[in-house]
Motif scaffolding. Structure first.
Motif, PDB file in Angstrom:
ATOM      1  N   TRP A  34      75.238  93.310 -76.342  1.00 44.17           N
ATOM      2  CA  TRP A  34      75.022  94.330 -75.390  1.00 44.17           C
ATOM      3  C   TRP A  34      73.724  94.941 -75.773  1.00 44.17           C
ATOM      4  CZ3 TRP A  34      77.312  94.221 -70.920  1.00 44.17           C
ATOM      5  CH2 TRP A  34      76.999  95.207 -69.642  1.00 44.17           C
ATOM      6  N   ARG A  35      72.689  94.302 -75.707  1.00 41.29           N
ATOM      7  CA  ARG A  35      71.494  94.781 -75.986  1.00 41.29           C
ATOM      8  C   ARG A  35      70.847  94.445 -74.418  1.00 41.29           C
ATOM      9  NH1 ARG A  35      71.116  90.495 -80.349  1.00 41.29           N
ATOM     10  NH2 ARG A  35      72.189  91.591 -82.166  1.00 41.29           N
ATOM     11  N   PRO A  36      70.022  95.829 -74.203  1.00 43.10           N
ATOM     12  CA  PRO A  36      69.322  95.620 -72.743  1.00 43.10           C
ATOM     13  C   PRO A  36      68.430  94.468 -72.570  1.00 43.10           C
ATOM     14  CG  PRO A  36      68.465  97.384 -73.992  1.00 43.10           C
ATOM     15  CD  PRO A  36      69.544  96.666 -74.951  1.00 43.10           C
ATOM     16  N   ALA A  37      67.449  93.982 -73.443  1.00 41.81           N
ATOM     17  CA  ALA A  37      66.511  93.133 -72.833  1.00 41.81           C
ATOM     18  C   ALA A  37      67.137  91.408 -73.308  1.00 41.81           C
ATOM     19  CB  ALA A  37      65.268  93.279 -73.811  1.00 41.81           C
TER      20      ALA A  37
ATOM     21  N   THR B  89      56.341  96.122 -66.896  1.00 41.81           N
ATOM     22  CA  THR B  89      57.350  95.684 -67.976  1.00 41.81           C
ATOM     23  C   THR B  89      56.835  94.118 -68.192  1.00 41.81           C
ATOM     24  OG1 THR B  89      58.884  95.168 -66.082  1.00 41.81           O
ATOM     25  CG2 THR B  89      59.246  97.328 -67.416  1.00 41.81           C
ATOM     26  N   HIS B  90      57.707  93.466 -68.887  1.00 41.23           N
ATOM     27  CA  HIS B  90      57.605  91.873 -69.183  1.00 41.23           C
ATOM     28  C   HIS B  90      58.832  91.571 -69.299  1.00 41.23           C
ATOM     29  CE1 HIS B  90      58.146  92.584 -73.335  1.00 41.23           C
ATOM     30  NE2 HIS B  90      57.147  93.652 -73.446  1.00 41.23           N
ATOM     31  N   LEU B  91      58.938  90.228 -69.382  1.00 39.60           N
ATOM     32  CA  LEU B  91      60.224  89.648 -69.447  1.00 39.60           C
ATOM     33  C   LEU B  91      61.145  90.006 -70.597  1.00 39.60           C
ATOM     34  CD1 LEU B  91      62.032  87.036 -68.572  1.00 39.60           C
ATOM     35  CD2 LEU B  91      61.197  85.783 -70.534  1.00 39.60           C
ATOM     36  N   TRP B  92      60.707  90.344 -71.828  1.00 36.76           N
ATOM     37  CA  TRP B  92      61.641  90.943 -73.022  1.00 36.76           C
ATOM     38  C   TRP B  92      61.541  92.472 -72.840  1.00 36.76           C
ATOM     39  CZ3 TRP B  92      63.534  86.903 -74.966  1.00 36.76           C
ATOM     40  CH2 TRP B  92      63.135  85.896 -75.224  1.00 36.76           C
ATOM     41  N   SER B  93      61.171  93.255 -71.941  1.00 41.19           N
ATOM     42  CA  SER B  93      61.259  94.649 -71.804  1.00 41.19           C
ATOM     43  C   SER B  93      62.812  94.955 -71.453  1.00 41.19           C
ATOM     44  CB  SER B  93      60.457  95.141 -70.679  1.00 41.19           C
ATOM     45  OG  SER B  93      59.235  94.885 -70.984  1.00 41.19           O
ATOM     46  N   PRO B  94      63.221  96.012 -72.355  1.00 45.55           N
ATOM     47  CA  PRO B  94      64.495  96.552 -72.026  1.00 45.55           C
ATOM     48  C   PRO B  94      65.095  97.272 -70.906  1.00 45.55           C
ATOM     49  CG  PRO B  94      63.661  97.349 -74.208  1.00 45.55           C
ATOM     50  CD  PRO B  94      62.729  96.856 -73.539  1.00 45.55           C
ATOM     51  N   ASP B  95      63.756  97.603 -70.183  1.00 40.59           N
ATOM     52  CA  ASP B  95      63.783  98.175 -68.881  1.00 40.59           C
ATOM     53  C   ASP B  95      63.027  97.337 -67.601  1.00 40.59           C
ATOM     54  OD1 ASP B  95      61.427  98.563 -69.796  1.00 40.59           O
ATOM     55  OD2 ASP B  95      61.161 100.417 -68.971  1.00 40.59           O
TER      56      ASP B  95
ATOM     57  N   ALA C 130      82.668  92.904 -69.842  1.00 36.97           N
ATOM     58  CA  ALA C 130      81.306  92.975 -69.702  1.00 36.97           C
ATOM     59  C   ALA C 130      80.788  91.876 -69.033  1.00 36.97           C
ATOM     60  CB  ALA C 130      80.886  92.914 -71.162  1.00 36.97           C
ATOM     61  N   ALA C 131      79.422  91.887 -68.260  1.00 35.68           N
ATOM     62  CA  ALA C 131      78.848  91.050 -67.679  1.00 35.68           C
ATOM     63  C   ALA C 131      77.687  90.710 -68.084  1.00 35.68           C
ATOM     64  CB  ALA C 131      78.854  91.438 -66.238  1.00 35.68           C
ATOM     65  N   PHE C 132      77.137  89.350 -68.189  1.00 36.21           N
ATOM     66  CA  PHE C 132      75.942  88.929 -68.901  1.00 36.21           C
ATOM     67  C   PHE C 132      75.328  87.836 -68.076  1.00 36.21           C
ATOM     68  CE2 PHE C 132      78.745  90.415 -72.444  1.00 36.21           C
ATOM     69  CZ  PHE C 132      77.887  90.991 -73.059  1.00 36.21           C
TER      70      PHE C 132
ATOM     71  N   TYR D 277      58.662  71.314 -75.810  1.00 36.72           N
ATOM     72  CA  TYR D 277      59.382  70.849 -77.079  1.00 36.72           C
ATOM     73  C   TYR D 277      60.827  71.441 -77.355  1.00 36.72           C
ATOM     74  CZ  TYR D 277      55.034  68.281 -77.316  1.00 36.72           C
ATOM     75  OH  TYR D 277      53.988  67.348 -76.865  1.00 36.72           O
ATOM     76  N   TYR D 278      61.272  72.431 -76.401  1.00 35.33           N
ATOM     77  CA  TYR D 278      62.358  73.244 -77.006  1.00 35.33           C
ATOM     78  C   TYR D 278      63.186  73.459 -75.843  1.00 35.33           C
ATOM     79  CZ  TYR D 278      60.028  77.406 -75.052  1.00 35.33           C
ATOM     80  OH  TYR D 278      59.316  78.215 -74.306  1.00 35.33           O
ATOM     81  N   GLN D 279      64.235  73.923 -76.148  1.00 31.61           N
ATOM     82  CA  GLN D 279      65.198  74.572 -75.204  1.00 31.61           C
ATOM     83  C   GLN D 279      65.434  76.100 -75.715  1.00 31.61           C
ATOM     84  OE1 GLN D 279      68.597  72.484 -73.752  1.00 31.61           O
ATOM     85  NE2 GLN D 279      67.231  70.527 -73.209  1.00 31.61           N
ATOM     86  N   ASP D 280      65.419  77.050 -75.167  1.00 30.12           N
ATOM     87  CA  ASP D 280      65.958  78.464 -75.539  1.00 30.12           C
ATOM     88  C   ASP D 280      67.131  78.986 -74.807  1.00 30.12           C
ATOM     89  OD1 ASP D 280      66.302  80.685 -77.026  1.00 30.12           O
ATOM     90  OD2 ASP D 280      64.359  81.586 -76.245  1.00 30.12           O
ATOM     91  N   GLU D 281      68.397  79.047 -75.150  1.00 29.94           N
ATOM     92  CA  GLU D 281      69.411  79.538 -74.277  1.00 29.94           C
ATOM     93  C   GLU D 281      69.124  81.108 -74.708  1.00 29.94           C
ATOM     94  OE1 GLU D 281      73.339  78.011 -73.845  1.00 29.94           O
ATOM     95  OE2 GLU D 281      72.700  76.330 -75.031  1.00 29.94           O
ATOM     96  N   ARG D 282      69.186  81.856 -73.401  1.00 31.33           N
ATOM     97  CA  ARG D 282      69.166  83.401 -73.440  1.00 31.33           C
ATOM     98  C   ARG D 282      70.079  83.945 -72.864  1.00 31.33           C
ATOM     99  NH1 ARG D 282      62.369  82.948 -72.091  1.00 31.33           N
ATOM    100  NH2 ARG D 282      62.132  81.928 -74.039  1.00 31.33           N
ATOM    101  N   ILE D 283      70.418  85.138 -73.219  1.00 29.96           N
ATOM    102  CA  ILE D 283      71.477  86.039 -72.554  1.00 29.96           C
ATOM    103  C   ILE D 283      71.156  87.542 -72.414  1.00 29.96           C
ATOM    104  CG2 ILE D 283      72.448  86.616 -74.808  1.00 29.96           C
ATOM    105  CD1 ILE D 283      75.300  86.394 -73.477  1.00 29.96           C
ATOM    106  N   ARG D 284      71.533  88.357 -71.339  1.00 29.47           N
ATOM    107  CA  ARG D 284      70.970  89.671 -71.237  1.00 29.47           C
ATOM    108  C   ARG D 284      72.311  90.141 -70.530  1.00 29.47           C
ATOM    109  NH1 ARG D 284      66.181  92.306 -67.307  1.00 29.47           N
ATOM    110  NH2 ARG D 284      66.538  94.318 -68.052  1.00 29.47           N
ATOM    111  N   PRO D 285      72.620  91.618 -70.712  1.00 31.12           N
ATOM    112  CA  PRO D 285      73.590  92.056 -70.085  1.00 31.12           C
ATOM    113  C   PRO D 285      73.363  92.473 -68.480  1.00 31.12           C
ATOM    114  CG  PRO D 285      73.082  93.316 -72.149  1.00 31.12           C
ATOM    115  CD  PRO D 285      72.001  92.380 -71.875  1.00 31.12           C
ATOM    116  N   LEU D 286      74.254  92.534 -67.740  1.00 28.24           N
ATOM    117  CA  LEU D 286      74.175  92.719 -66.342  1.00 28.24           C
ATOM    118  C   LEU D 286      74.191  94.379 -66.095  1.00 28.24           C
ATOM    119  CD1 LEU D 286      73.458  91.815 -63.357  1.00 28.24           C
ATOM    120  CD2 LEU D 286      76.019  91.747 -63.301  1.00 28.24           C
ATOM    121  N   ILE D 287      73.010  95.076 -66.107  1.00 28.11           N
ATOM    122  CA  ILE D 287      72.922  96.390 -65.892  1.00 28.11           C
ATOM    123  C   ILE D 287      72.781  96.855 -64.770  1.00 28.11           C
ATOM    124  CG2 ILE D 287      71.997  98.614 -66.964  1.00 28.11           C
ATOM    125  CD1 ILE D 287      71.234  97.032 -69.638  1.00 28.11           C
TER     126      ILE D 287
END
Length: 131
Positions: A31-34, A70-76, A99-101, A110-120
């Motif tokens: 549960w981190r905002p970004a 903001t940008h993609l990695w911004s918590p807000d 909790a919803a993500f 050359y990569y795959q990056d799985e990402r997660i963000r809380p649904l706020i």
């Protein structure tokens, strides 16, 4: 994971339900905002896929929505439904604490990056037009 496409109302309902509950021990570290990259050590087995936010033209729509600088990695950063990366996300919930993500996979050269963000709930927006 179901391939059901969720409506805006359903997404908002999941966010509201998550906002009203305390996080369980398994969800607290997530549960981190970004957006965060999921490492191989990150535990997500307690999450269950409930549906997709994917849009029909998701592969072609790579524009992001950041009217406040903001940008993609911004918590807000706004959770802009219909815009990248939300148009390529799936919604997952915790079986214990609701909790919803949001999750998606970024595919680079050359990569795959799985990402997660809380649904706020307070960050969900549905911009009318592409600017």
């Amino acid at each position: 994971m179901t391939s059901q496409t969720l409506t805006e109302k359903e997404v908002r309902d999941f966010a509201a339900r998550a906002a009203g509950r305390a996080r369980c021990n398994a969800c607290t570290p997530l549960w981190r905002p970004a957006w965060e990259s999921l490492s191989g050590a990150t535990q997500v087995g307690h999450l269950s896929g409930v549906g997709s936010l994917r849009t029909e033209d998701a592969a072609e729509r790579l524009d992001e929505y950041h009217p406040g600088g903001t940008h993609l990695w911004s918590p807000d950063a706004p959770i802009a439904l219909g815009w990248h990366p939300y148009n390529q996300c799936s919604l997952w919930t915790c079986k214990a604490c609701d909790a919803a993500f949001l999750r998606y996979t970024e595919y680079g050269g050359y990569y795959q990056d799985e990402r997660i963000r809380p649904l706020i709930a307070d960050l969900i927006v549905v911009p009318d037009a592409r600017k």
